[in-house]
Design a protein around this motif. Structure first.
Motif, PDB file in Angstrom:
ATOM      1  N   ASP A  68      36.557   2.734  20.103  1.00  0.00           N
ATOM      2  CA  ASP A  68      35.293   2.097  19.895  1.00  0.00           C
ATOM      3  C   ASP A  68      35.164   1.111  21.143  1.00  0.00           C
ATOM      4  O   ASP A  68      34.105   0.577  20.998  1.00  0.00           O
ATOM      5  CB  ASP A  68      35.409   1.311  18.541  1.00  0.00           C
ATOM      6  CG  ASP A  68      35.228   2.203  17.352  1.00  0.00           C
ATOM      7  OD1 ASP A  68      34.453   3.405  17.691  1.00  0.00           O
ATOM      8  OD2 ASP A  68      35.699   2.001  16.252  1.00  0.00           O
ATOM      9  N   MET A 120      22.654  -6.122  24.488  1.00  0.00           N
ATOM     10  CA  MET A 120      23.441  -4.991  24.081  1.00  0.00           C
ATOM     11  C   MET A 120      24.546  -4.997  23.675  1.00  0.00           C
ATOM     12  O   MET A 120      25.044  -4.264  22.704  1.00  0.00           O
ATOM     13  CB  MET A 120      23.023  -3.980  25.548  1.00  0.00           C
ATOM     14  CG  MET A 120      22.029  -3.716  25.932  1.00  0.00           C
ATOM     15  SD  MET A 120      21.835  -2.315  27.135  1.00  0.00           S
ATOM     16  CE  MET A 120      22.454  -0.781  26.614  1.00  0.00           C
ATOM     17  N   VAL A 165      25.921  -7.398  21.673  1.00  0.00           N
ATOM     18  CA  VAL A 165      25.583  -7.414  20.272  1.00  0.00           C
ATOM     19  C   VAL A 165      25.100  -6.361  19.491  1.00  0.00           C
ATOM     20  O   VAL A 165      25.621  -6.157  18.265  1.00  0.00           O
ATOM     21  CB  VAL A 165      24.391  -8.640  19.960  1.00  0.00           C
ATOM     22  CG1 VAL A 165      23.966  -8.927  18.607  1.00  0.00           C
ATOM     23  CG2 VAL A 165      24.983  -9.924  20.463  1.00  0.00           C
ATOM     24  N   GLY A 166      24.157  -5.649  20.071  1.00  0.00           N
ATOM     25  CA  GLY A 166      23.703  -4.341  19.258  1.00  0.00           C
ATOM     26  C   GLY A 166      24.872  -3.353  19.258  1.00  0.00           C
ATOM     27  O   GLY A 166      24.971  -2.662  18.255  1.00  0.00           O
ATOM     28  N   LEU A 167      25.511  -3.051  20.153  1.00  0.00           N
ATOM     29  CA  LEU A 167      26.632  -2.366  20.130  1.00  0.00           C
ATOM     30  C   LEU A 167      27.765  -2.467  19.169  1.00  0.00           C
ATOM     31  O   LEU A 167      28.209  -1.894  18.316  1.00  0.00           O
ATOM     32  CB  LEU A 167      27.592  -2.444  21.471  1.00  0.00           C
ATOM     33  CG  LEU A 167      26.990  -1.534  22.671  1.00  0.00           C
ATOM     34  CD1 LEU A 167      27.491  -1.814  24.001  1.00  0.00           C
ATOM     35  CD2 LEU A 167      27.122   0.025  22.490  1.00  0.00           C
ATOM     36  N   ALA A 216      27.343  -4.640  16.442  1.00  0.00           N
ATOM     37  CA  ALA A 216      26.639  -4.475  15.118  1.00  0.00           C
ATOM     38  C   ALA A 216      26.649  -3.227  14.544  1.00  0.00           C
ATOM     39  O   ALA A 216      26.725  -3.014  13.308  1.00  0.00           O
ATOM     40  CB  ALA A 216      25.177  -5.126  15.286  1.00  0.00           C
ATOM     41  N   GLN A 217      26.669  -2.218  15.451  1.00  0.00           N
ATOM     42  CA  GLN A 217      26.746  -0.840  14.994  1.00  0.00           C
ATOM     43  C   GLN A 217      28.148   0.025  14.870  1.00  0.00           C
ATOM     44  O   GLN A 217      28.402   0.811  14.951  1.00  0.00           O
ATOM     45  CB  GLN A 217      25.822   0.229  15.885  1.00  0.00           C
ATOM     46  CG  GLN A 217      24.605  -0.128  15.795  1.00  0.00           C
ATOM     47  CD  GLN A 217      23.948  -0.226  14.316  1.00  0.00           C
ATOM     48  OE1 GLN A 217      24.343   0.298  13.477  1.00  0.00           O
ATOM     49  NE2 GLN A 217      22.971  -1.247  13.928  1.00  0.00           N
ATOM     50  N   GLY A 218      29.278  -1.169  15.140  1.00  0.00           N
ATOM     51  CA  GLY A 218      30.710  -0.841  14.881  1.00  0.00           C
ATOM     52  C   GLY A 218      31.498  -0.487  16.100  1.00  0.00           C
ATOM     53  O   GLY A 218      32.515  -0.189  16.215  1.00  0.00           O
ATOM     54  N   MET A 219      30.906  -0.809  17.436  1.00  0.00           N
ATOM     55  CA  MET A 219      31.709  -0.504  18.579  1.00  0.00           C
ATOM     56  C   MET A 219      32.335  -1.929  18.805  1.00  0.00           C
ATOM     57  O   MET A 219      31.972  -2.874  18.151  1.00  0.00           O
ATOM     58  CB  MET A 219      31.049  -0.394  19.816  1.00  0.00           C
ATOM     59  CG  MET A 219      29.954   0.928  19.648  1.00  0.00           C
ATOM     60  SD  MET A 219      30.498   2.658  19.878  1.00  0.00           S
ATOM     61  CE  MET A 219      31.064   2.413  21.640  1.00  0.00           C
ATOM     62  N   PRO A 276      37.834  -9.248  14.382  1.00  0.00           N
ATOM     63  CA  PRO A 276      36.557  -8.724  13.962  1.00  0.00           C
ATOM     64  C   PRO A 276      35.388  -9.730  13.982  1.00  0.00           C
ATOM     65  O   PRO A 276      34.322  -9.437  13.664  1.00  0.00           O
ATOM     66  CB  PRO A 276      36.809  -8.806  12.461  1.00  0.00           C
ATOM     67  CG  PRO A 276      37.980  -9.531  12.077  1.00  0.00           C
ATOM     68  CD  PRO A 276      38.679  -9.764  13.394  1.00  0.00           C
ATOM     69  N   THR A 283      16.621  -6.036  22.787  1.00  0.00           N
ATOM     70  CA  THR A 283      18.031  -5.476  23.477  1.00  0.00           C
ATOM     71  C   THR A 283      19.071  -5.265  22.360  1.00  0.00           C
ATOM     72  O   THR A 283      20.049  -4.337  22.898  1.00  0.00           O
ATOM     73  CB  THR A 283      18.497  -6.797  24.447  1.00  0.00           C
ATOM     74  OG1 THR A 283      18.384  -8.157  23.658  1.00  0.00           O
ATOM     75  CG2 THR A 283      17.669  -6.759  25.617  1.00  0.00           C
ATOM     76  N   HIS A 284      19.107  -5.813  21.246  1.00  0.00           N
ATOM     77  CA  HIS A 284      19.982  -5.353  20.237  1.00  0.00           C
ATOM     78  C   HIS A 284      19.757  -3.746  19.893  1.00  0.00           C
ATOM     79  O   HIS A 284      20.869  -3.236  19.865  1.00  0.00           O
ATOM     80  CB  HIS A 284      19.785  -6.125  18.841  1.00  0.00           C
ATOM     81  CG  HIS A 284      20.223  -7.460  19.105  1.00  0.00           C
ATOM     82  ND1 HIS A 284      19.877  -8.563  18.139  1.00  0.00           N
ATOM     83  CD2 HIS A 284      20.665  -8.334  20.127  1.00  0.00           C
ATOM     84  CE1 HIS A 284      20.063  -9.677  18.602  1.00  0.00           C
ATOM     85  NE2 HIS A 284      20.671  -9.554  19.813  1.00  0.00           N
ATOM     86  N   GLY A 296      21.211  -1.615  22.494  1.00  0.00           N
ATOM     87  CA  GLY A 296      22.846  -1.888  22.546  1.00  0.00           C
ATOM     88  C   GLY A 296      23.086  -0.598  21.588  1.00  0.00           C
ATOM     89  O   GLY A 296      24.002   0.096  21.549  1.00  0.00           O
ATOM     90  N   ALA A 297      22.446  -0.754  20.070  1.00  0.00           N
ATOM     91  CA  ALA A 297      22.521   0.227  19.137  1.00  0.00           C
ATOM     92  C   ALA A 297      22.452   1.726  19.641  1.00  0.00           C
ATOM     93  O   ALA A 297      23.193   2.469  19.227  1.00  0.00           O
ATOM     94  CB  ALA A 297      21.863  -0.143  17.978  1.00  0.00           C
TER      95      ALA A 297
END
Lengths: 327, 356
Positions: free
Chosen positions: A23, A66, A68-70, A72-75, A165, B139-140, B143-144
């Protein structure tokens, strides 16, 4: 075991986690084939591929968003802010999202991310490449702020930061990136993210510092020793949360405290330590708490930067001053 | 001179304000009356909810609330086009999308009622929470989307932004990221004409906002955002392309913010009544009803029954919201970190004692 520098220890920790946790991804500007402008990610893209060590477009807000986005989806993304002076576009994502995501969603979404940023002066860099603004982040609830000051602490603390975490800001003192080498065992052992490190025992004064000022502080302690003053040296290492118990315990023993930081004085981490000493340690003190810091000025360009940064002599003078006051 | 690249922005409308099918194709959804009726019901439910929420705010039972009046077509069109495993990264008024995805009305009310528990909502646990800072959700979403691409999962993200938000860096940077990484993502600009008091034309002199996507190298188009069929069809097509590895799309949906920006705003200070009255003639719910009725799929009696059902449902959700007990004071400490750091332990204890 290998004899490595602080920056090589960063790289070693990244490689360990990339190898052991699918991850984990590393992303940022020039972190890929080039291995980072300080070579902190040297060889990682070649070893783990460009899907794991990702060169991004040149856009810091996007990198943080990005990340944060990564997360938030578990990476478990480890992003690099190339210099701390370029971290400002990232602040909206760090403060408004990374720090708040778990709380905002009552634990539904979390943000296990790390943002690494080289910081501090003394390397003759251009404007905005030399500041120490760790206090901005230490003030923000919801993020951890970690600053290693030796190769082994960089290795162990970065492993812990990646595995944590919650979001961690990992600030790397670039002036001591290659200052000295140390034996680091690549065994994946992490260090705690909420403890100071006592680097030297002493009985007369407690010197509290972090980051690259470790160098001047240890030098000052050596010189003071020769003059008969025994200094205890504490590396704070985790600016937030800060381990005040260890500092208070030391001050209880020595009765004196000098805090040394490269950052400007006003509303800084040393302000917080001083205030807590006044609150919880006043009756142990034999002398006023003193601070040796950068000036409350804009960090000058490099012609004057050595005159901005605290020196070994300033630390010694300050210790002598409070020793005289309380002898 | 050589032209090295040229572009055009298409405008898509399949259902006219008169409730008649227009356009060069007939999307599947236009003839799937069972699904269309279900979506119509969600649109109506969203509006009944919205009216109630404003009443709750006016009577002191809710904090500031952002109305979705007039956006039901674009919102339900997006929500119905997505798969459960996709990720939605909202702004803060897209309730219609969220109701399609299983978020409860009581949870929306909790959020605007000042309770974080609203964002621990039902529906997909991976959906992002409401995002107050404008455009950061984009941008989130990027990333997702990158996480899906890296994990080789056939999932997409959908994120929205307003016409005002299309001026922000995060929106433009997310387009650039989607283009550079070829991300499975759809960005919908919900152009409702107003960013609080600032009209669309003050955001940019560009003919469309969709063309900002073209600047970043993404296929971009405009749809009639008051046309449920157009939004559903075009978002679904963009998602299919994204899922198949074709990258991201920018869709500008033209709609109108019939209500105030939020309950704290008074739009009569800055826009003409006539403009609002004209916009009401184009609103999204009436045209679907006309279309269903023209095709003998909907009756006055069904409409009455639906409104009654929506009212009951909204009342029961309002009751859930009103009956939700206060959160304990310790909640403000307990969700900051996975494990409470030592420096917060004593503050938590103090707050708890003070609250006794």
């Amino acid at each position: 075991m290998s004899n490595i520098t602080l920056v090589e220890a960063v790289s070693l920790a990244l490689a360990y986690e990339l190898k052991h946790d699918n991850d984990v991804v590393v992303l940022g500007e020039d972190v890929g084939i080039n291995g980072g402008v300080f070579r902190a990610t040297s060889g990682l893209a070649q070893e783990f591929g460009t899907d794991r060590v990702i060169d991004t477009p040149l856009a810091e807000a996007m990198i943080a968003g990005m990340t944060v986005g990564l997360a938030a989806q578990g990476m478990k993304p480890v992003a690099e802010a190339q210099f701390m002076g370029f971290i400002y576009p990232m602040i909206e994502h760090i403060v408004c999202h990374a720090a708040r995501m778990r709380n905002r969603t009552r634990g539904r979404i979390t943000c296990p991310l790390v943002i690494r940023a080289p910081f501090g002066g003394g390397i003759h860099a251009p404007e905005l490449h030399s500041e120490s603004v760790e206090a901005i982040f230490a003030h923000i609830p919801g993020i951890r702020v970690v600053i290693p000051s030796s190769p082994s602490r960089a290795y162990g603390l970065l492993l812990a930061a990646i595995r944590n975490p919650d979001p961690v800001l990992f600030l790397e003192p670039k002036r001591i990136y290659r200052l000295h080498k140390e034996e680091v065992i690549d065994d994946g052992e992490e260090l705690p993210l909420d403890m100071c490190f006592e680097l030297r025992e002493g009985t007369d004064v407690t010197l509290v510092t972090w980051g690259s000022m470790i160098k001047e502080t240890l030098e000052a302690a050596d010189k003071l020793e020769k003059k008969g003053v025994s200094a205890e040296v504490i590396d704070v290492a985790t600016i937030s949360p800060i381990d005040m118990d260890t500092i208070l315990e030391s001050v209880e023993k020595t009765g004196r405290c000098v805090i040394i930081q490269e950052a400007a004085k006003h509303c800084s981490v040393s302000s917080e330590i001083s205030a807590t000493l006044a609150d919880r340690g006043l009756y142990s003190l034999l002398a006023p708490v003193k601070r040796v810091t950068g000036y409350d000025t804009i960090m000058p360009l490099f012609k004057l930067e050595k005159k901005y940064m605290p020196t070994t002599q300033r630390i010694i003078d300050t210790v002598n001053e409070i020793m005289e006051l309380s002898s | 001179m050589t032209t090295v690249a040229s572009f055009n922005v298409e405008y898509k409308q399949y259902l006219s304000p008169a409730g008649e099918l227009v356009g060069d194709i007939t999307p599947d959804i236009a003839t799937d009356f069972e699904q269309l009726k279900a979506l119509y019901e969600t649109m109506v439910m969203t509006r009944v909810f919205d009216t109630k929420a404003i009443t709750l705010q006016r009577t002191g039972k809710l904090g500031t609330y952002a109305s979705s009046l007039g956006h039901e077509g674009v919102h339900v069109g997006i929500g119905s086009a997505m798969n459960y495993e996709d990720v939605f990264a909202p702004s803060y008024r897209e309730y219609g999308v969220q109701f399609c995805r299983g978020v409860k009305m009581s949870e929306v009310l909790l959020f605007w009622g000042g309770d974080e528990r609203g964002s621990n909502f039902s529906g997909p646990k991976h959906d992002f929470a409401w995002c107050v800072p404008i455009a950061t959700q984009n941008t989130h979403a990027a990333g997702a989307a990158l996480s899906f691409k890296l994990r080789k999962e056939p999932r997409c993200t959908v994120s929205v932004i307003g016409d005002g938000g299309s001026s922000k860096g995060d929106f433009l940077e997310s387009i650039n990221a989607a283009s550079a990484f070829k991300l499975p993502m759809v960005l919908v600009i919900i152009n409702n004409g107003w960013a609080i008091s600032v009209p669309r034309e003050k955001q940019s002199s560009g003919e469309t906002l969709a063309q900002k996507g073209i600047g970043g190298g993404l296929p971009s188009l405009q749809v009639d955002g008051n046309d449920l069929i157009a939004v559903h069809h075009e978002v679904k097509a963009a998602l299919k392309r994204a899922r198949e590895g074709g990258g991201a799309t920018v869709i500008e949906a033209i709609t109108y913010r019939i209500g105030d920006h939020t309950t704290a705003d008074d739009a009569s200070r800055y826009r003409d009544k006539d403009e609002v009255e004209n916009a009401k003639k184009l609103e999204p719910i009436a045209r679907v009803r006309r279309y269903l009725m023209n095709n003998n799929q909907w009756s006055v009696q069904q409409e009455e029954q639906l409104l009654e059902r929506c009212k009951r449902m909204v009342e029961s959700e309002v009751k859930v919201y009103m009956d939700t007990p206060m959160p304990p004071v310790t909640d403000m400490f307990d969700y900051m970190f996975a494990e409470l750091p030592h420096d917060l332990v004593s503050q938590r204890k103090f707050a708890q004692e003070l609250d006794k």
